[in-house]
Each structure stands twice: as C-alpha cells, then as structure tokens.
Design a protein around this motif. Sequence first.
Motif, short mmCIF file in Angstrom:
data_model
loop_
_atom_site.label_atom_id
_atom_site.label_comp_id
_atom_site.label_asym_id
_atom_site.label_seq_id
_atom_site.Cartn_x
_atom_site.Cartn_y
_atom_site.Cartn_z
N ALA A 50 0.80 -1.22 0.00
CA ALA A 50 0.00 0.00 0.00
C ALA A 50 0.84 1.28 0.00
CB ALA A 50 -0.92 0.01 1.22
N PRO A 51 0.33 2.33 -0.65
CA PRO A 51 1.07 3.58 -0.74
C PRO A 51 1.40 4.21 0.61
CG PRO A 51 -0.81 3.58 -2.24
CD PRO A 51 -0.95 2.38 -1.37
N ARG A 52 0.56 3.96 1.60
CA ARG A 52 0.85 4.49 2.94
C ARG A 52 0.38 3.48 3.97
NH1 ARG A 52 -3.52 9.51 2.89
NH2 ARG A 52 -5.43 8.26 2.80
N LEU A 131 -9.49 -0.61 1.84
CA LEU A 131 -9.29 -0.03 3.17
C LEU A 131 -8.78 1.41 3.09
CD1 LEU A 131 -9.64 -1.00 6.10
CD2 LEU A 131 -7.23 -1.67 6.08
N ASP A 132 -8.03 1.71 2.02
CA ASP A 132 -7.49 3.06 1.84
C ASP A 132 -7.46 3.37 0.34
OD1 ASP A 132 -6.40 5.52 2.44
OD2 ASP A 132 -4.38 4.76 2.85
N GLU A 133 -8.63 3.20 -0.28
CA GLU A 133 -8.71 3.26 -1.75
C GLU A 133 -8.21 4.59 -2.31
OE1 GLU A 133 -12.02 2.22 -5.21
OE2 GLU A 133 -12.57 2.18 -3.09
N ALA A 134 -8.49 5.67 -1.63
CA ALA A 134 -8.08 6.98 -2.13
C ALA A 134 -6.57 7.07 -2.32
CB ALA A 134 -8.56 8.08 -1.18
N ARG A 138 -4.70 7.99 -5.86
CA ARG A 138 -4.53 9.43 -5.78
C ARG A 138 -3.52 9.97 -6.80
NH1 ARG A 138 -3.02 10.44 -0.24
NH2 ARG A 138 -1.00 9.65 -0.91
N GLU A 139 -2.36 9.34 -6.91
CA GLU A 139 -1.28 9.91 -7.71
C GLU A 139 -1.48 9.73 -9.21
OE1 GLU A 139 1.11 11.78 -6.61
OE2 GLU A 139 0.53 11.58 -4.50
N ASP A 140 -1.81 8.51 -9.62
CA ASP A 140 -1.91 8.19 -11.06
C ASP A 140 -3.00 7.15 -11.22
OD1 ASP A 140 -1.65 7.43 -13.69
OD2 ASP A 140 0.53 7.36 -13.67
#
Length: 214
Positions: A50-52, A131-134, A138-140
């Motif tokens: 995940a991104p974060r 769970l944290d789709e945004a 978000r980036e691309d």
Amino acid sequence: MSASDTPPPQPLLDDAALDRLDDFLDSDRVGADALDLIGAHGFLVALAVAPRDVDPAIWIAELFHGEPAFADAAEQEAILALLEQLRCNAIQVLEGGGLPELPFEPVLDGIAPAETLVGDWCAGFMEGVFLDEAAWFREDEATAATLLLPFMLLSGLFDNEPEMAELAGDTARLEALVVQLPDLVLDLYLHYRVPPETPKPKPRRKSPAGRGRR
C-alpha cells in the motif's frame, strides 16, 4: 535474467505459523465475516504494498470484522504478532526485489476464479486496497487501475460489471495472470513504495577564461 535464474518465491511465514493462523481463523472464536487464512494472506500482502501505512487498529478490525474471542491475552498477542509478521516479511521480501510465495497452486483448471483459492486470495488483496482506496488511486489513477486490474479480475468481486465481463471470460488470460501474480505484486510494490531515481543534475559548462568578456 533467464527464467532459470529467477529466484523462487519466498514464504512469508513458515508452515507452523500458517497452520496456527489457519486454525484460529477457521475456528468459531472469530465471526463468520472474518477473513480466512487465504483471504488474510492477500489482505496483508496488499497492506505491505500500500502507498501508505494503515493504523493497525483499523486493519485488525477490518480483518476480523468484529472482536475475536481470544482465549487470553497471550493468545491475542501471539495471533496479532503473526499477522504483523506476515505483513512485515512481505515488505522485506519485496524490498529486496524478491517474490512472495502465495498459499495456493497457481492454476485455475478452468474453474471460475471466484470459486478457487486464487479468487479468495485476490478478494482479500482487494479488501486491503478498499481499506485506503483513495491513497491507491490518488497519484496516477490510470496506472493504478492497470496494475490492479489482474487482482480485480481474479477476485471475482467485479464479475457483474459489464466492462469486466469480456475480460473475465478469457480463461487463457486468467490462467496466465495467476502464474504472474507474485511478479505483479512486486510491480505494485515498486510502483508505490520505491521512488524513481532522481536524475543527477548536469554540471554547468564553464566558459573558457576571457570568453564572453569585452
């Protein structure tokens, strides 16, 4: 690197640890909506990619969909530690450019993905994305959608969407995607967790002494 030089996928937990998680997640001490071992494995690999980072309290609640009936504090600590260890081991393997070993045979045998362990794992993976789709998109958004498409197709969660129906009916493509899943996980990790190298600035060319003066 040839196929024979490619390192084999690495297990994220040993068999004893997986068996203990399997026994607990398959017991009547967790709710009916809790993820089983296969789904939890996919879910935790998604969290590793995940991104974060997601707060443990949030992902633990999502994985169990309720409060498990732990026998005591020691069991609670042990089970939660194994789940976190699986996630951290996935990060370690991917950070080293390795491939994660997935807990199923990479074949569909003509069966719809949603009716297989492959589908269960990918559905768990997508639960981790939701769970944290945004953050994932978000980036691309276009690149994220392309990278996640195999997991979406194999999860069976999107079979009723018209734009997915034709792709879901391509059995040869689905079989190929199953084999590629460990590599696809690594591709996602590299996309989200490994920043591109910043090109080094070119040195400025110095003018010869005296040039440019009048």
